[in-house]
Design a protein around this motif. Structure first.
Motif, PDB file in Angstrom:
ATOM      1  N   UNK A 293      -7.999   7.535  -3.652  1.00 37.92           N
ATOM      2  CA  UNK A 293      -8.416   6.719  -2.859  1.00 37.92           C
ATOM      3  C   UNK A 293      -8.441   5.074  -3.316  1.00 37.92           C
ATOM      4  N   UNK A 294      -8.881   4.997  -3.637  1.00 33.53           N
ATOM      5  CA  UNK A 294      -8.711   3.507  -4.307  1.00 33.53           C
ATOM      6  C   UNK A 294      -8.094   3.128  -4.242  1.00 33.53           C
ATOM      7  N   UNK A 295      -6.924   3.329  -4.546  1.00 32.10           N
ATOM      8  CA  UNK A 295      -5.664   2.696  -5.169  1.00 32.10           C
ATOM      9  C   UNK A 295      -5.335   2.788  -3.867  1.00 32.10           C
ATOM     10  N   UNK A 296      -4.799   3.877  -2.377  1.00 33.05           N
ATOM     11  CA  UNK A 296      -4.836   3.952  -1.544  1.00 33.05           C
ATOM     12  C   UNK A 296      -5.336   2.651  -0.254  1.00 33.05           C
ATOM     13  N   UNK A 297      -6.554   2.711  -0.716  1.00 36.64           N
ATOM     14  CA  UNK A 297      -7.526   1.335   0.009  1.00 36.64           C
ATOM     15  C   UNK A 297      -7.318  -0.143  -0.620  1.00 36.64           C
ATOM     16  N   UNK A 298      -7.011  -0.015  -2.060  1.00 38.47           N
ATOM     17  CA  UNK A 298      -6.557  -1.449  -2.563  1.00 38.47           C
ATOM     18  C   UNK A 298      -4.638  -1.571  -1.906  1.00 38.47           C
ATOM     19  N   UNK A 299      -3.668  -0.807  -1.869  1.00 37.60           N
ATOM     20  CA  UNK A 299      -2.718  -1.465  -1.310  1.00 37.60           C
ATOM     21  C   UNK A 299      -2.944  -1.888   0.293  1.00 37.60           C
ATOM     22  N   UNK A 300      -3.961  -1.104   1.173  1.00 33.45           N
ATOM     23  CA  UNK A 300      -3.906  -1.891   2.383  1.00 33.45           C
ATOM     24  C   UNK A 300      -4.990  -2.963   2.383  1.00 33.45           C
ATOM     25  N   UNK A 301      -5.575  -3.078   1.773  1.00 33.15           N
ATOM     26  CA  UNK A 301      -6.395  -4.493   1.204  1.00 33.15           C
ATOM     27  C   UNK A 301      -5.260  -5.390   0.905  1.00 33.15           C
ATOM     28  N   UNK A 302      -4.501  -5.724  -0.376  1.00 34.81           N
ATOM     29  CA  UNK A 302      -3.512  -5.901  -0.715  1.00 34.81           C
ATOM     30  C   UNK A 302      -2.633  -6.895   0.215  1.00 34.81           C
ATOM     31  N   UNK A 303      -2.177  -5.867   2.289  1.00 35.91           N
ATOM     32  CA  UNK A 303      -1.643  -6.968   3.109  1.00 35.91           C
ATOM     33  C   UNK A 303      -2.502  -6.929   3.352  1.00 35.91           C
ATOM     34  N   UNK A 304      -3.541  -7.053   3.614  1.00 34.68           N
ATOM     35  CA  UNK A 304      -4.225  -8.063   4.153  1.00 34.68           C
ATOM     36  C   UNK A 304      -4.305  -9.547   3.336  1.00 34.68           C
ATOM     37  N   UNK A 305      -4.397  -9.836   3.292  1.00 35.20           N
ATOM     38  CA  UNK A 305      -4.304 -10.982   2.358  1.00 35.20           C
ATOM     39  C   UNK A 305      -4.054 -12.261   2.763  1.00 35.20           C
ATOM     40  N   UNK A 306      -3.102 -12.134   3.360  1.00 36.99           N
ATOM     41  CA  UNK A 306      -2.467 -12.844   4.210  1.00 36.99           C
ATOM     42  C   UNK A 306      -3.340 -13.389   5.414  1.00 36.99           C
ATOM     43  N   UNK A 307      -3.491 -12.780   5.855  1.00 39.58           N
ATOM     44  CA  UNK A 307      -4.425 -13.918   6.965  1.00 39.58           C
ATOM     45  C   UNK A 307      -5.882 -14.025   6.705  1.00 39.58           C
ATOM     46  N   UNK A 308      -5.879 -13.944   4.828  1.00 39.63           N
ATOM     47  CA  UNK A 308      -8.000 -14.218   4.444  1.00 39.63           C
ATOM     48  C   UNK A 308      -7.808 -15.201   3.817  1.00 39.63           C
ATOM     49  N   UNK A 309      -6.196 -15.774   3.591  1.00 42.24           N
ATOM     50  CA  UNK A 309      -6.833 -16.596   2.369  1.00 42.24           C
ATOM     51  C   UNK A 309      -5.249 -18.089   3.276  1.00 42.24           C
TER      52      UNK A 309
END
Length: 550
Positions: free
Chosen positions: A172-188
């Motif tokens: 679960x941690x790994x799957x959510x980390x992948x999702x969060x990673x894809x969102x980083x261009x919109x955060x920084x």
């Protein structure tokens, strides 16, 4: 059901993470645009985990020698993992990863020996991941979202929401980390402009994939390929493709060192470094800390560490203008210098060199010198070992770097004062061969000496010395034995200047008062009117005084 959460799982996790980061290293380096586009995040994460692997393997090897029935428990394995990562941490992301592992180790070690299975293991891993994130945020002076911190926080939150055993929690941690990673261009913004995900977060996804694979017994899940550099669109608007920080943006140096100090001193150090620079990360505990900061004044950052405690393994990297461009490009030429003191490290870094600072009895391995050549990020590198005993180590490092496509010239400097002389004539705009010849000539024209205190009675070329005697070594051989540092240094200077010279360089060791340099300057002026003297505070522990005569 997956495997137990035990020492074997920790060892498997570290090994799988190292393998995964090794395969992804170049890809992660290529998308590194924050906090500085120096193209080394993948390499730094790999080296951090490699140090953790060595520490865990050492624990298992020690038990193996005790007999087949002896094996480490979970607390011993996770403490070794965390300590290894701390002492080997490289760069901003590597330092944060080391703190994440340390936070996990706090919880897992407290669980005690034995195998942890089922739902209890799942709960233990959930708490460990949560503590990891708390520790990492505590270590970063000014946390920025859209980075490895954001990915770690998302992973820990998903772990807390999940049920089941440790394998289910890790997945679960790994799957959510992948999702969060894809969102980083919109955060920084810098990521959005470059069209890439965060490099540190990308590396953490690999580490969490390895954890899932180790606990699940199925190897490392294949993570999604990181996007190549491309315009990233938000809200239908084209992104600015101007990329990351440009030339001249941000501080000039990255300074990293291990620090022996208490928590009160570290708190004061954090406050001072926060004023001096940015990207400040101070992690560790129990008297040992890893300090990382980007500053314009590398010497001041190291001096702050000296005031707080005892810094060692100092690494100072100069951020070249090309290294700050959107797509990291190699500079044409760089110098890598090995030095024995913090003051010398700041001096050489200020002259533009990539520095490897060492302590007495801890000579660098060839791999550490190869890493420094990589950090220099140049097509051409001049390597200054500044120690006769490092000749073979430096030669091996140069040969390895050449196999990686870097043109390396090894100048066999036998003392830091020869390295200073070589750096003084270094001209990156010259042809490589001409620059190397000029630097070699300057080093060769510099006679060197050092003043040290004898540790025991022994035979020397100048006679028998007793413990506590001051030894004056000229060109590596004992030439003078005395009882007083200043008087012995004056005798050494007179002998060397008898053969001529135009410039005297004095490098003061740790704890040597400025009054000694003033006395020696007066001595030189009195007996050699045409000779100039320059003084540096080197901070080296290996010799009370270094002398160079040009």
């Amino acid at each position: 059901m997956g495997r137990s959460l035990d020492a074997g799982a920790v060892r498997a996790w570290c090994a799988l993470a190292l393998d995964a980061l090794g395969r992804a290293r170049e890809e992660i380096d290529a998308i590194n645009v924050y906090p500085v586009a120096d193209g080394d995040t993948g390499t730094n994460l790999y080296l951090t985990v490699e140090s953790a692997v060595r520490a865990v393997d050492a624990v298992f090897d020690a038990h193996a020698t005790a007999g087949p029935a002896s094996r480490p428990g979970l607390p011993e394995a996770v403490r070794a993992m965390a300590h290894g990562a701390l002492i080997g941490a490289r760069g901003n992301s590597g330092t944060i990863l080391a703190q994440l592992l340390r936070g996990m180790a706090e919880v897992l070690a407290a669980a005690g020996d034995g195998d942890h299975d089922g739902a209890a293991a799942g709960g233990l891993l959930r708490r460990a991941l949560r503590r990891a994130v708390e520790s990492a945020y505590e270590g970063v002076a000014r946390p920025v979202e859209g980075t490895i911190l954001t990915v770690a926080a998302a992973a820990a939150a998903a772990a807390e929401r999940s049920g089941g055993d440790a394998t289910a929690v890790a997945r679960a941690a790994h799957a959510e980390a992948r999702t969060a990673l894809e969102a980083t261009p919109g955060q920084l913004d810098v990521l959005g402009r470059a069209g890439v995900v965060d490099a540190g977060g990308r590396g953490l996804v690999e580490v969490l994939a390895a954890l899932s694979g180790a606990l699940g017994g199925s190897g490392v899940p294949v993570p999604p390929k990181a996007p190549a550099a491309r315009p990233w669109r938000a809200g239908g608007c084209p992104a600015d493709t101007g990329g990351g920080p440009g030339p001249g943006d941000g501080p000039a140096f990255e300074v990293i060192y291990l620090l022996d100090a208490d928590e009160a001193a570290v708190a004061r150090l954090r406050a001072r470094l926060d004023v001096l620079g940015e990207s400040l990360v101070v992690v560790g505990g129990d008297g040992l800390w890893n300090v990382h900061v980007h500053v314009d004044d590398a010497g001041a950052a190291v001096e702050a560490g000296i005031e707080a405690g005892r810094p060692h393994r100092v690494r100072i990297t100069h951020f070249g203008a090309a290294e700050r461009s959107r797509v990291p490009e190699r500079v044409q030429r760089a110098v890598v210098a090995v030095v024995p003191g913090e003051g010398l490290a700041g001096l050489c870094a200020g002259a533009g060199a990539t520095v490897v600072a060492v302590r007495p009895g801890e000579p660098p391995a060839s791999g550490e010198l190869v890493e420094a050549v990589r950090r220099a990020h140049a097509h051409e590198v001049v390597l200054l070992p500044n120690d006769a005993d490092l000749r073979h180590t430096a030669a091996a490092a140069a040969e390895q770097a050449r196999t990686e496509g870097v043109r390396v010239a090894l100048i066999p400097t036998r003392s830091p004062v020869q390295g200073i002389a070589a750096l003084a004539v270094h001209e990156p705009g010259r042809r490589f061969d001409e620059d190397v010849v000029a630097m070699t000539a300057a080093a060769g024209a510099t006679r060197y000496a050092e003043l040290a205190v004898a540790e025991r009675q022994s035979w020397t070329m100048a006679g028998v010395c007793q413990a506590g005697d001051v030894l004056g070594l000229i060109d590596g051989d004992v030439a003078v034995i005395g009882e007083d540092l200043a008087a012995t240094a004056a005798t050494v200077l007179d002998r060397m200047l008898a053969a001529g010279g135009e410039m005297v360089t004095l490098v003061l060791g740790a704890g040597v008062p400025d009054a000694l340099a003033e006395r020696l300057e007066r001595h030189v002026r009195a007996g050699h009117l045409a000779v100039d003297t320059v003084v540096y505070r080197g901070g080296q522990q290996s010799a009370a005084l270094l002398i160079g005569i040009e």
